[in-house]
Design an enzyme around this catalytic site. Structure first.
Site, short mmCIF file in Angstrom:
data_model
loop_
_atom_site.label_atom_id
_atom_site.label_comp_id
_atom_site.label_asym_id
_atom_site.label_seq_id
_atom_site.Cartn_x
_atom_site.Cartn_y
_atom_site.Cartn_z
N CYS A 1 0.87 -1.19 0.00
CA CYS A 1 0.00 0.00 0.00
C CYS A 1 0.90 1.23 0.00
O CYS A 1 2.08 1.14 -0.37
CB CYS A 1 -0.98 -0.01 1.18
N ASN B 1 2.25 1.50 4.38
CA ASN B 1 2.55 0.24 5.07
C ASN B 1 2.26 0.31 6.57
O ASN B 1 2.92 -0.31 7.40
CB ASN B 1 4.01 -0.20 4.83
N CYS C 1 -1.46 0.75 7.40
CA CYS C 1 -2.90 0.43 7.53
C CYS C 1 -3.30 -0.78 6.68
O CYS C 1 -3.52 -1.87 7.20
CB CYS C 1 -3.76 1.63 7.12
N ARG C 2 -3.39 -0.61 5.36
CA ARG C 2 -3.98 -1.66 4.53
C ARG C 2 -3.07 -2.86 4.33
O ARG C 2 -3.51 -4.01 4.51
CB ARG C 2 -4.37 -1.07 3.15
N SER C 3 -1.81 -2.63 3.92
CA SER C 3 -0.97 -3.81 3.63
C SER C 3 -0.60 -4.60 4.89
O SER C 3 -0.53 -5.84 4.82
CB SER C 3 0.25 -3.45 2.77
N ASP D 1 -8.17 3.78 1.09
CA ASP D 1 -7.25 4.24 2.12
C ASP D 1 -8.05 4.69 3.35
O ASP D 1 -8.86 5.62 3.25
CB ASP D 1 -6.45 5.42 1.54
P1 4NP Z 1 -1.84 2.84 4.11
O1 4NP Z 1 -2.52 4.18 4.70
O2 4NP Z 1 -1.30 3.19 2.75
O3 4NP Z 1 -2.99 1.89 4.05
O4 4NP Z 1 -0.77 2.45 5.11
C1 4NP Z 1 -1.83 5.39 4.78
C2 4NP Z 1 -1.03 5.66 5.85
C3 4NP Z 1 -0.38 6.87 5.95
C4 4NP Z 1 -0.56 7.83 4.96
C5 4NP Z 1 -1.36 7.56 3.89
C6 4NP Z 1 -2.00 6.34 3.78
N1 4NP Z 1 0.09 9.08 5.07
O5 4NP Z 1 -0.17 9.96 4.25
O6 4NP Z 1 0.90 9.28 6.00
#
Ligand code: 4NP
Length: 176
Positions: free
Chosen positions: A12, A15, A17-19, A128
């Site tokens: 993702c 790294n 939340c989703r992955s 997201d």
């Molecule tokens: P992820 O979510 O891609 O599912 O881990 C996010 C975590 C942090 C951010 C964006 C998406 N960020 O902008 O910091």
């Protein structure tokens, strides 16, 4: 223990939340199928902001409610060697997929997929959840659970994976 036959990387943006959620869910499914010694699972982000961080506490809490412990995971960024090392790289959304494609050597492009290609759902991407409420994290898990079941069936069929007979598995039980 023999090296795993198949390596799967969940990807993702951050790294956190989703992955990591997909990593934890897929690892649990693989273990439940008795294939933990044959399929290795990892996750990474296309971005570098959260390198070394634990998964987002909201992702951890939602996952734990469903029996997935993400607490040992730490965020890392996708590296150039990941395209060789892994057999499947699963992107959570189209932007992640585009970013992976831009870096991936031609010879490994067939390893890149959207995770939801393996789910029977009208959603095209895992949204997201970073700026959402708790319901965003529940939706991530709903989608990821469905897709991981489909992915496992696909990987098993492509590689003809069966659990090894108990006599050849390394036992971690201590007899009393
Ligand atoms: P992820 O979510 O891609 O599912 O881990 C996010 C975590 C942090 C951010 C964006 C998406 N960020 O902008 O910091």
């Amino acid at each position: 223990m023999p090296a795993p036959r198949v390596r799967v990387l969940m990807v993702c943006l951050g790294n956190i939340c989703r992955s990591p959620s997909a990593h934890g869910v897929f690892e649990a499914l693989v273990a439940r199928a008795g294939l933990g010694d044959q399929i290795a699972v990892d996750s990474a982000g296309t971005g570098d902001w959260h390198i070394g961080a634990s998964p987002d506490r909201r992702a951890q809490a939602a996952a734990l409610k469903r029996g997935y412990d993400l607490s040992n995971q730490r965020a890392r960024q996708v590296s150039d060697t990941d395209f060789e090392r892994f057999d499947y790289l699963l992107a959570m959304d189209r932007t992640n997929l585009k970013d992976l494609r831009a870096r991936c050597p031609q010879a490994h492009r067939n390893k890149l997929h959207l995770l939801l290609e393996f789910a029977d759902t009208s959603h095209e991407a895992v949204p997201d959840p970073y700026y959402s409420g708790e319901e965003g994290f529940e939706l991530v898990l709903d989608l990821v659970e469905t897709a991981c079941a489909g992915l496992l069936a696909h990987v098993r069929a492509e590689h003809d994976l069966q659990p090894r007979p108990a006599s050849t598995q390394v036992s971690t039980q201590i007899s009393t």
